[in-house]
Design a protein around this motif. Structure first.
Motif, PDB file in Angstrom:
ATOM      1  N   GLY A 198      43.645 -18.798 -43.299  1.00 36.59           N
ATOM      2  CA  GLY A 198      43.965 -19.992 -44.068  1.00 36.59           C
ATOM      3  C   GLY A 198      42.799 -20.901 -44.340  1.00 36.59           C
ATOM      4  O   GLY A 198      42.921 -21.835 -45.151  1.00 36.59           O
ATOM      5  N   GLU A 199      41.661 -20.642 -43.711  1.00 36.85           N
ATOM      6  CA  GLU A 199      40.501 -21.516 -43.869  1.00 36.85           C
ATOM      7  C   GLU A 199      39.570 -21.089 -44.997  1.00 36.85           C
ATOM      8  O   GLU A 199      38.689 -21.850 -45.400  1.00 36.85           O
ATOM      9  N   TYR A 200      39.765 -19.887 -45.520  1.00 39.46           N
ATOM     10  CA  TYR A 200      38.917 -19.437 -46.621  1.00 39.46           C
ATOM     11  C   TYR A 200      39.099 -20.287 -47.873  1.00 39.46           C
ATOM     12  O   TYR A 200      38.160 -20.480 -48.649  1.00 39.46           O
ATOM     13  N   ALA A 201      40.298 -20.800 -48.101  1.00 38.65           N
ATOM     14  CA  ALA A 201      40.533 -21.599 -49.312  1.00 38.65           C
ATOM     15  C   ALA A 201      39.616 -22.815 -49.343  1.00 38.65           C
ATOM     16  O   ALA A 201      38.994 -23.124 -50.374  1.00 38.65           O
ATOM     17  N   GLN A 202      39.529 -23.514 -48.223  1.00 35.19           N
ATOM     18  CA  GLN A 202      38.648 -24.685 -48.135  1.00 35.19           C
ATOM     19  C   GLN A 202      37.183 -24.283 -48.282  1.00 35.19           C
ATOM     20  O   GLN A 202      36.401 -24.959 -48.968  1.00 35.19           O
ATOM     21  N   LEU A 203      36.816 -23.188 -47.692  1.00 39.35           N
ATOM     22  CA  LEU A 203      35.415 -22.787 -47.698  1.00 39.35           C
ATOM     23  C   LEU A 203      34.963 -22.247 -49.051  1.00 39.35           C
ATOM     24  O   LEU A 203      33.843 -22.514 -49.499  1.00 39.35           O
ATOM     25  N   LEU A 204      35.811 -21.476 -49.716  1.00 36.22           N
ATOM     26  CA  LEU A 204      35.423 -20.844 -50.979  1.00 36.22           C
ATOM     27  C   LEU A 204      35.693 -21.710 -52.203  1.00 36.22           C
ATOM     28  O   LEU A 204      35.268 -21.356 -53.305  1.00 36.22           O
ATOM     29  N   ASP A 205      36.377 -22.827 -52.020  1.00 36.41           N
ATOM     30  CA  ASP A 205      36.745 -23.671 -53.152  1.00 36.41           C
ATOM     31  C   ASP A 205      35.523 -24.049 -53.980  1.00 36.41           C
ATOM     32  O   ASP A 205      34.547 -24.584 -53.460  1.00 36.41           O
ATOM     33  N   GLY A 206      35.593 -23.756 -55.273  1.00 33.02           N
ATOM     34  CA  GLY A 206      34.522 -24.134 -56.184  1.00 33.02           C
ATOM     35  C   GLY A 206      33.430 -23.104 -56.361  1.00 33.02           C
ATOM     36  O   GLY A 206      32.578 -23.255 -57.252  1.00 33.02           O
ATOM     37  N   PHE A 207      33.439 -22.058 -55.554  1.00 32.99           N
ATOM     38  CA  PHE A 207      32.417 -21.025 -55.683  1.00 32.99           C
ATOM     39  C   PHE A 207      32.953 -19.859 -56.505  1.00 32.99           C
ATOM     40  O   PHE A 207      34.084 -19.418 -56.304  1.00 32.99           O
ATOM     41  N   ALA A 208      32.131 -19.343 -57.396  1.00 35.04           N
ATOM     42  CA  ALA A 208      32.486 -18.147 -58.150  1.00 35.04           C
ATOM     43  C   ALA A 208      32.357 -16.922 -57.243  1.00 35.04           C
ATOM     44  O   ALA A 208      31.599 -16.942 -56.269  1.00 35.04           O
ATOM     45  N   PRO A 209      33.085 -15.844 -57.558  1.00 29.78           N
ATOM     46  CA  PRO A 209      33.014 -14.642 -56.723  1.00 29.78           C
ATOM     47  C   PRO A 209      31.601 -14.089 -56.580  1.00 29.78           C
ATOM     48  O   PRO A 209      31.277 -13.499 -55.539  1.00 29.78           O
ATOM     49  N   GLU A 210      30.771 -14.264 -57.595  1.00 26.16           N
ATOM     50  CA  GLU A 210      29.397 -13.765 -57.493  1.00 26.16           C
ATOM     51  C   GLU A 210      28.506 -14.661 -56.636  1.00 26.16           C
ATOM     52  O   GLU A 210      27.355 -14.321 -56.349  1.00 26.16           O
ATOM     53  N   GLU A 211      29.045 -15.801 -56.188  1.00 26.90           N
ATOM     54  CA  GLU A 211      28.306 -16.694 -55.306  1.00 26.90           C
ATOM     55  C   GLU A 211      28.726 -16.549 -53.851  1.00 26.90           C
ATOM     56  O   GLU A 211      27.876 -16.515 -52.943  1.00 26.90           O
ATOM     57  N   ALA A 212      30.020 -16.481 -53.616  1.00 26.15           N
ATOM     58  CA  ALA A 212      30.540 -16.374 -52.248  1.00 26.15           C
ATOM     59  C   ALA A 212      31.913 -15.725 -52.278  1.00 26.15           C
ATOM     60  O   ALA A 212      32.709 -15.978 -53.192  1.00 26.15           O
ATOM     61  N   GLY A 213      32.176 -14.905 -51.278  1.00 26.23           N
ATOM     62  CA  GLY A 213      33.464 -14.231 -51.225  1.00 26.23           C
ATOM     63  C   GLY A 213      33.808 -13.814 -49.813  1.00 26.23           C
ATOM     64  O   GLY A 213      33.116 -14.163 -48.844  1.00 26.23           O
ATOM     65  N   TYR A 214      34.894 -13.085 -49.708  1.00 27.45           N
ATOM     66  CA  TYR A 214      35.413 -12.611 -48.421  1.00 27.45           C
ATOM     67  C   TYR A 214      34.785 -11.272 -48.069  1.00 27.45           C
ATOM     68  O   TYR A 214      34.652 -10.386 -48.923  1.00 27.45           O
ATOM     69  N   TRP A 215      34.384 -11.108 -46.800  1.00 30.83           N
ATOM     70  CA  TRP A 215      33.873  -9.821 -46.305  1.00 30.83           C
ATOM     71  C   TRP A 215      34.817  -9.356 -45.217  1.00 30.83           C
ATOM     72  O   TRP A 215      34.945  -9.999 -44.185  1.00 30.83           O
ATOM     73  N   HIS A 216      35.469  -8.211 -45.449  1.00 31.80           N
ATOM     74  CA  HIS A 216      36.491  -7.735 -44.519  1.00 31.80           C
ATOM     75  C   HIS A 216      35.900  -6.826 -43.463  1.00 31.80           C
ATOM     76  O   HIS A 216      35.287  -5.802 -43.780  1.00 31.80           O
ATOM     77  N   ASP A 217      36.094  -7.193 -42.202  1.00 30.55           N
ATOM     78  CA  ASP A 217      35.723  -6.345 -41.082  1.00 30.55           C
ATOM     79  C   ASP A 217      37.003  -5.762 -40.498  1.00 30.55           C
ATOM     80  O   ASP A 217      37.840  -6.492 -39.966  1.00 30.55           O
ATOM     81  N   VAL A 218      37.142  -4.446 -40.619  1.00 27.36           N
ATOM     82  CA  VAL A 218      38.376  -3.771 -40.224  1.00 27.36           C
ATOM     83  C   VAL A 218      38.653  -3.951 -38.734  1.00 27.36           C
ATOM     84  O   VAL A 218      39.777  -4.288 -38.320  1.00 27.36           O
ATOM     85  N   GLY A 219      37.641  -3.738 -37.907  1.00 28.02           N
ATOM     86  CA  GLY A 219      37.849  -3.798 -36.472  1.00 28.02           C
ATOM     87  C   GLY A 219      38.183  -5.185 -35.972  1.00 28.02           C
ATOM     88  O   GLY A 219      39.042  -5.351 -35.089  1.00 28.02           O
ATOM     89  N   HIS A 220      37.518  -6.198 -36.516  1.00 31.59           N
ATOM     90  CA  HIS A 220      37.803  -7.564 -36.087  1.00 31.59           C
ATOM     91  C   HIS A 220      39.255  -7.931 -36.365  1.00 31.59           C
ATOM     92  O   HIS A 220      39.938  -8.524 -35.515  1.00 31.59           O
ATOM     93  N   ALA A 221      39.722  -7.601 -37.569  1.00 34.27           N
ATOM     94  CA  ALA A 221      41.112  -7.897 -37.916  1.00 34.27           C
ATOM     95  C   ALA A 221      42.081  -7.163 -36.996  1.00 34.27           C
ATOM     96  O   ALA A 221      43.102  -7.718 -36.562  1.00 34.27           O
ATOM     97  N   GLU A 222      41.764  -5.932 -36.681  1.00 28.22           N
ATOM     98  CA  GLU A 222      42.648  -5.119 -35.856  1.00 28.22           C
ATOM     99  C   GLU A 222      42.724  -5.648 -34.419  1.00 28.22           C
ATOM    100  O   GLU A 222      43.808  -5.716 -33.819  1.00 28.22           O
ATOM    101  N   VAL A 223      41.586  -6.045 -33.864  1.00 28.08           N
ATOM    102  CA  VAL A 223      41.573  -6.515 -32.476  1.00 28.08           C
ATOM    103  C   VAL A 223      42.373  -7.802 -32.322  1.00 28.08           C
ATOM    104  O   VAL A 223      43.178  -7.950 -31.384  1.00 28.08           O
ATOM    105  N   LEU A 224      42.180  -8.758 -33.240  1.00 28.16           N
ATOM    106  CA  LEU A 224      42.936 -10.010 -33.140  1.00 28.16           C
ATOM    107  C   LEU A 224      44.435  -9.772 -33.327  1.00 28.16           C
ATOM    108  O   LEU A 224      45.265 -10.470 -32.735  1.00 28.16           O
ATOM    109  N   HIS A 225      44.785  -8.780 -34.136  1.00 26.77           N
ATOM    110  CA  HIS A 225      46.193  -8.408 -34.285  1.00 26.77           C
ATOM    111  C   HIS A 225      46.741  -7.858 -32.969  1.00 26.77           C
ATOM    112  O   HIS A 225      47.838  -8.241 -32.529  1.00 26.77           O
ATOM    113  N   ARG A 226      46.000  -6.993 -32.331  1.00 29.33           N
ATOM    114  CA  ARG A 226      46.487  -6.367 -31.102  1.00 29.33           C
ATOM    115  C   ARG A 226      46.604  -7.374 -29.963  1.00 29.33           C
ATOM    116  O   ARG A 226      47.418  -7.175 -29.056  1.00 29.33           O
ATOM    117  N   LEU A 227      45.826  -8.433 -30.031  1.00 31.87           N
ATOM    118  CA  LEU A 227      45.931  -9.496 -29.033  1.00 31.87           C
ATOM    119  C   LEU A 227      47.077 -10.461 -29.337  1.00 31.87           C
ATOM    120  O   LEU A 227      47.330 -11.386 -28.571  1.00 31.87           O
TER     121      LEU A 227
END
Length: 306
Positions: A198-227
């Protein structure tokens, strides 16, 4: 056809002290490119470049690795620090990663945007959760109490750190933009780290995709889910459209950075969320056997990332 890079995370072993040896290994193992990890010292980066075997397509901030006067690595600097001196040091270290990207022709810099609190280490409630998980304790009153305490502790302290993280991101985008480099904000491994979905909206607001975007790390997402902390689908369900890169690795238990195929990640949802990308980085740790590193591309092709 998609491009696959091998991260120099795998090069953290004596046989690859000379980065040119790693570059040749990556090419011979079927990779198309290299990503420079924040664990990589300048001399190894220079050797990889001099080998001129594979292109460097991404830099993972803060690369190259440097030891600070306090004895810690530069990855310990917090881009979301409330102490302005530390935040400025962190921005300066990240700026060197942008400089390196420009030098090698990489168009992506992966950024750890910092954490809540004054030290990089995870909150003790999360450490207790991880120890409980490893001991087979996945639910129950004690586990739920730890989750509740952890969530409340971060929520109570997060807002000013998010503001500091946004200021740092603005400064980094200003440095990267004229060089045609995009900042990829990675989802993180520990709950106290920034950002949550939910914090990406605040952080990415106003930036074009070629300036800043989301980088998905598969393992990080999976570990926090399992916890039991953040649902694995929360990231890509919301931010696939702003996803500009991905770290692909597998997970066993809550141990990540395994070669894809050497774990039990449910890859179907990952494929749906990142298949629009033309380039992927395999972020495999140095303890994985060579045969797993070589087999990973075939495994990913089998699940739909070819």
């Amino acid at each position: 056809m998609s491009q696959f890079a091998l991260s120099t995370m795998f090069a953290q072993q004596p046989r690859f002290e000379d980065g040119s040896v790693f570059a040749r290994f990556a090419a011979e193992s079927g990779y198309d490119a290299i990503e420079i990890s924040h664990s990589t010292p300048a001399a190894k980066v220079a050797a990889i470049r001099a080998a001129n075997v594979l292109p460097i397509v991404a830099i993972h901030q803060p690369a190259p690795y440097e030891r600070l006067p306090n004895g810690r690595g530069n990855a310990s600097l917090n881009l979301a620090a409330l102490d302005e001196d530390e935040r400025r040091q962190a921005v300066a270290a990240a700026a060197r990663s942008i400089d390196l990207a420009a030098e090698v022709g990489a168009r992506r810099v992966v950024v750890h945007l910092g954490h809540v609190g004054t030290v990089a280490e995870q909150f003790e409630e999360e450490l207790a959760l991880r120890r409980a998980f490893d001991a087979g304790e996945r639910d129950g009153a004690r586990v739920e109490e730890l989750r509740t305490l952890l969530v409340a502790r971060r929520a109570a302290a997060a807002e000013p750190h998010l503001g500091a993280a946004r200021r740092s991101l603005e400064e980094l985008v200003a440095l990267a933009r004229p060089r045609g480099i995009a900042i990829g904000i990675e989802n993180r491994y520990h709950y106290h780290e920034i950002p949550h979905p939910g914090e990406y909206a605040q952080l990415l607001d106003g930036f074009a995709p070629e300036e800043a975007g989301y980088w998905h790390d598969v393992g990080h997402a999976e570990v926090l889910h399992r916890l039991g902390l953040i649902n694995r689908h929360a990231w890509l369900d919301r931010w696939s459209g702003r996803c500009i890169g991905a770290h692909l690795h597998d997970v066993e238990g809550i141990g990540d950075h395994r070669a894809p195929g050497d774990g039990d990640v449910p890859w179907e949802y990952v494929v749906r969320g990142v298949r629009h990308l033309s380039s992927f980085t395999l972020e495999i740790n140095q303890h994985q056997p060579d045969e797993r590193v070589r087999a990973a591309r075939g495994f990913l092709a089998g699940v739909g990332l070819g």
